[in-house]
Design a protein around this motif. Structure first.
Motif, short mmCIF file in Angstrom:
data_model
loop_
_atom_site.label_atom_id
_atom_site.label_comp_id
_atom_site.label_asym_id
_atom_site.label_seq_id
_atom_site.Cartn_x
_atom_site.Cartn_y
_atom_site.Cartn_z
N SER A 105 -8.57 22.10 0.89
CA SER A 105 -8.83 20.71 0.51
C SER A 105 -7.52 19.99 0.17
N LEU A 106 -7.53 18.70 0.38
CA LEU A 106 -6.46 17.82 -0.05
C LEU A 106 -7.07 16.51 -0.52
N ARG A 107 -6.35 15.85 -1.40
CA ARG A 107 -6.81 14.56 -1.93
C ARG A 107 -5.71 13.54 -1.72
N LEU A 108 -6.02 12.50 -0.96
CA LEU A 108 -5.06 11.44 -0.70
C LEU A 108 -5.38 10.24 -1.58
N SER A 109 -4.33 9.57 -2.04
CA SER A 109 -4.50 8.36 -2.83
C SER A 109 -3.69 7.23 -2.22
N CYS A 110 -4.19 6.01 -2.38
CA CYS A 110 -3.50 4.82 -1.89
C CYS A 110 -3.50 3.80 -3.02
N LEU A 167 -9.16 9.48 -0.82
CA LEU A 167 -9.84 10.23 0.24
C LEU A 167 -9.81 11.70 -0.12
N GLN A 168 -10.97 12.23 -0.48
CA GLN A 168 -11.10 13.65 -0.76
C GLN A 168 -11.45 14.37 0.54
N MET A 169 -10.61 15.30 0.93
CA MET A 169 -10.79 16.00 2.20
C MET A 169 -11.07 17.47 1.93
N ASP A 170 -12.25 17.90 2.28
CA ASP A 170 -12.66 19.30 2.08
C ASP A 170 -12.92 19.96 3.42
N ASN A 171 -12.92 21.29 3.40
CA ASN A 171 -13.16 22.06 4.62
C ASN A 171 -12.30 21.56 5.78
N LEU A 172 -11.03 21.45 5.51
CA LEU A 172 -10.11 20.91 6.51
C LEU A 172 -9.99 21.82 7.71
N LYS A 173 -9.78 21.18 8.86
CA LYS A 173 -9.66 21.90 10.13
C LYS A 173 -8.30 21.58 10.75
N VAL A 214 -15.54 13.54 10.57
CA VAL A 214 -15.26 13.90 9.18
C VAL A 214 -16.49 13.81 8.29
N LYS A 215 -17.60 13.37 8.82
CA LYS A 215 -18.82 13.26 8.01
C LYS A 215 -19.19 14.60 7.39
N GLY A 216 -19.52 14.55 6.12
CA GLY A 216 -19.90 15.77 5.41
C GLY A 216 -18.73 16.57 4.88
N ARG A 217 -17.51 16.19 5.27
CA ARG A 217 -16.32 16.91 4.80
C ARG A 217 -15.40 16.02 3.97
N PHE A 218 -15.32 14.74 4.33
CA PHE A 218 -14.44 13.79 3.64
C PHE A 218 -15.27 12.83 2.81
N THR A 219 -14.71 12.41 1.68
CA THR A 219 -15.37 11.43 0.81
C THR A 219 -14.37 10.36 0.41
N ILE A 220 -14.74 9.11 0.65
CA ILE A 220 -13.88 8.00 0.28
C ILE A 220 -14.42 7.36 -1.00
N LEU A 251 0.86 -1.18 0.00
CA LEU A 251 0.00 0.00 0.00
C LEU A 251 0.89 1.23 0.00
N VAL A 252 0.68 2.13 -0.94
CA VAL A 252 1.53 3.31 -1.06
C VAL A 252 0.64 4.55 -1.12
N GLU A 253 0.75 5.39 -0.08
CA GLU A 253 -0.04 6.61 -0.01
C GLU A 253 0.68 7.76 -0.70
N SER A 254 -0.12 8.71 -1.17
CA SER A 254 0.41 9.95 -1.72
C SER A 254 -0.64 11.04 -1.57
N GLY A 255 -0.20 12.29 -1.71
CA GLY A 255 -1.15 13.40 -1.74
C GLY A 255 -1.20 14.25 -0.49
N GLY A 256 -0.43 13.92 0.53
CA GLY A 256 -0.43 14.75 1.73
C GLY A 256 0.22 16.10 1.47
N GLY A 257 0.16 16.95 2.47
CA GLY A 257 0.77 18.27 2.33
C GLY A 257 0.27 19.21 3.39
N SER A 258 0.53 20.50 3.17
CA SER A 258 0.11 21.54 4.11
C SER A 258 -0.94 22.41 3.45
N VAL A 259 -1.94 22.78 4.22
CA VAL A 259 -3.04 23.59 3.69
C VAL A 259 -3.61 24.44 4.81
N GLN A 260 -4.19 25.56 4.45
CA GLN A 260 -4.85 26.38 5.45
C GLN A 260 -6.23 25.83 5.77
#
Length: 127
Positions: free
Chosen positions: A16-21, A81-87, A64-70, A3-12
């Motif tokens: 939004s960020l999008r992670l892939s595996c 993993l689509q991550m929106d409205n990050l906190k 994460v309900k309503g903010r993340f989508t798998i 399993l190889v993840e990608s897509g992390g980073g820094s955001v305000q």
């Protein structure tokens, strides 16, 4: 299994960020794949998961309900993993994990030690 993840980073906050595996090395048709995260000084917790047996089920942690989508691209064996409205509290190392066999996504995401295979993790920082 690999399993190889990608897509992390820094955001305000609010961004939004999008992670892939990318998954390889297995042929089971019934399995649970999911995302977990671990913040400094805290236990690893489940974020979201999908179980492919039967009709397939999705599970999201309440935080994460309503903010993340798998989602899953079966053709490419990729979990997204689509991550929106990050906190800021979403900050942590995010891991992709896999359990081969029967069960529900709710059970496996709530019980991280039950997952059989883990990726190396990708850092997500929200400021």
């Amino acid at each position: 299994v690999q399993l190889v993840e990608s897509g992390g980073g820094s955001v305000q906050a609010g961004g939004s960020l999008r992670l892939s595996c990318a998954a390889s090395g297995y042929t089971y048709s019934s399995y649970c794949m999911g995302w977990f995260r671990q913040a400094p000084g805290k236990e690893r917790e489940g974020v979201a998961g999908i179980y492919t047996g039967g009709d397939g089920t999705f599970y999201y942690a309440n935080s994460v309900k309503g903010r993340f989508t798998i989602s899953q691209d079966n053709a490419k064996n990729t979990l997204v993993l689509q991550m929106d409205n990050l906190k800021p509290e979403d900050t942590g190392v995010y891991f992709c994990a896999l359990h081969l066999g029967y069960g529900t996504s709710e059970y496996f995401i709530q019980h991280p030690p039950e997952m059989s295979y883990w990726g190396q993790g990708t850092q997500v920082t929200v400021s």
